[in-house]
Design an enzyme around this catalytic site. Sequence first.
Site, short mmCIF file in Angstrom:
data_model
loop_
_atom_site.label_atom_id
_atom_site.label_comp_id
_atom_site.label_asym_id
_atom_site.label_seq_id
_atom_site.Cartn_x
_atom_site.Cartn_y
_atom_site.Cartn_z
N LEU A 5 -8.72 -7.57 7.13
CA LEU A 5 -7.74 -7.50 6.05
C LEU A 5 -6.52 -6.78 6.59
O LEU A 5 -6.65 -5.86 7.41
CB LEU A 5 -8.30 -6.72 4.85
CG LEU A 5 -9.49 -7.32 4.09
CD1 LEU A 5 -9.93 -6.36 3.00
CD2 LEU A 5 -9.16 -8.69 3.50
N ASP A 6 -5.34 -7.17 6.15
CA ASP A 6 -4.13 -6.46 6.55
C ASP A 6 -4.22 -5.00 6.15
O ASP A 6 -4.91 -4.64 5.19
CB ASP A 6 -2.90 -7.08 5.88
CG ASP A 6 -2.62 -8.49 6.36
OD1 ASP A 6 -3.08 -8.85 7.45
OD2 ASP A 6 -1.93 -9.24 5.63
N LYS A 7 -3.50 -4.18 6.87
CA LYS A 7 -3.51 -2.74 6.61
C LYS A 7 -3.25 -2.43 5.14
O LYS A 7 -3.95 -1.63 4.53
CB LYS A 7 -2.45 -2.05 7.48
CG LYS A 7 -2.28 -0.56 7.20
CD LYS A 7 -1.19 0.05 8.05
CE LYS A 7 -0.97 1.52 7.72
NZ LYS A 7 0.12 2.11 8.54
N THR A 26 -3.49 -4.46 2.55
CA THR A 26 -4.31 -5.23 1.61
C THR A 26 -5.56 -4.43 1.30
O THR A 26 -6.23 -3.93 2.21
CB THR A 26 -4.70 -6.60 2.20
OG1 THR A 26 -3.52 -7.36 2.46
CG2 THR A 26 -5.59 -7.37 1.24
N ARG A 81 0.15 -14.36 1.77
CA ARG A 81 1.52 -13.85 1.74
C ARG A 81 2.50 -14.94 2.18
O ARG A 81 3.57 -15.11 1.57
CB ARG A 81 1.63 -12.63 2.64
CG ARG A 81 0.76 -11.47 2.20
CD ARG A 81 0.62 -10.41 3.29
NE ARG A 81 1.89 -9.78 3.59
CZ ARG A 81 2.07 -8.96 4.62
NH1 ARG A 81 1.07 -8.70 5.44
NH2 ARG A 81 3.26 -8.42 4.83
#
Length: 336
Positions: free
Chosen positions: A140-142, A144, A248
């Site tokens: 997961l993105d930082k 998110t 995104r």
Amino acid sequence: MNNNINVNINNKDTGKRVDSVLSEKLPELSRNRIQNLILSGNVFYNSEVIRDRSLKLKNEGEIIVYIPPSKKMEIKAQNIDIDIIYEDMDLIIVNKSAGMVVHPAFGNYENTLVNALLYHCDKSLSGIGGVERPGIVHRLDKMTSGLIVIAKNDESHKGLSLQFKKRTIIREYRAIVWNKLKKIKGTVNLNIIRSKKNRKLMSITNNIKEGKTSKTSYELKKEYKISKKYYLNYIKCKLYTGRTHQIRVHMSSLGNYLLGDNCYGKKKNITNDLNQKLLITIKNDWIEQNRHALHAKTLGFIHPISGENLFFSSKNPPDFKKIINLLDNLTQDINY
């Protein structure tokens, strides 16, 4: 103990790049991991070592991938509080908070999810991902928040990776996006490539021969008209593929970029025609924190060892709850 993986090469594989073939046949290994193994001389094609990741296979035969013994982990185990949703002998489900990096990388060697897991699991994590990514099956993105599954051994890692590869994992997200949606529900089927302008970002392409196949569906849960010209929307998104920054990028391509997304969102000049409390919340909690409004809410899969169907759901994090409650209260009083 050495770990050799034997891969049969048939006539359907000839003419293809070696890294592409291995990525297809070995879903438990990331493309980057495969390329590094090739470059380091750990891949043999019909008994000959190969070091060119773009080599095209000319003949049928066998590829042997040598997985070097796991190095002694130099990553620091840290006693960091994490929200564990589920855990057994084979895997662990964590509700990751926004702001936490998943695994160590340049500039982030401490305070990551992996640092926390090494402490919690006493270094009992799968080694397939390499020394810097023990246990990590997906990311997961930082910024998110939400659910992520981690493998505690190689067997579970392989089983989970195969499900991700076959796209049988159930993954639903919640997001808050700007601007009125043209449709209340829809699907985006646009390939994603690395941006030519900024290599740290991704972009869409209409050329089906470029990038990677990507599919996202979305559905409006609630629309908020917050001024005469501004809308915010609380939406549900479902991933069918798992590309970098996929939701995104796809929502931005529709003109409905995520609240707080300073990478894919336009530099919106939010004027004072918004309610002041909402304006302050947007600026302080989202824009200034560089927190994009994306939460991995649900995760479903088949247990890679027991075969049991598992499904997990997480509550929205505090920042989501705060702004949604504020929007609910404010829009009741706005009449256009």
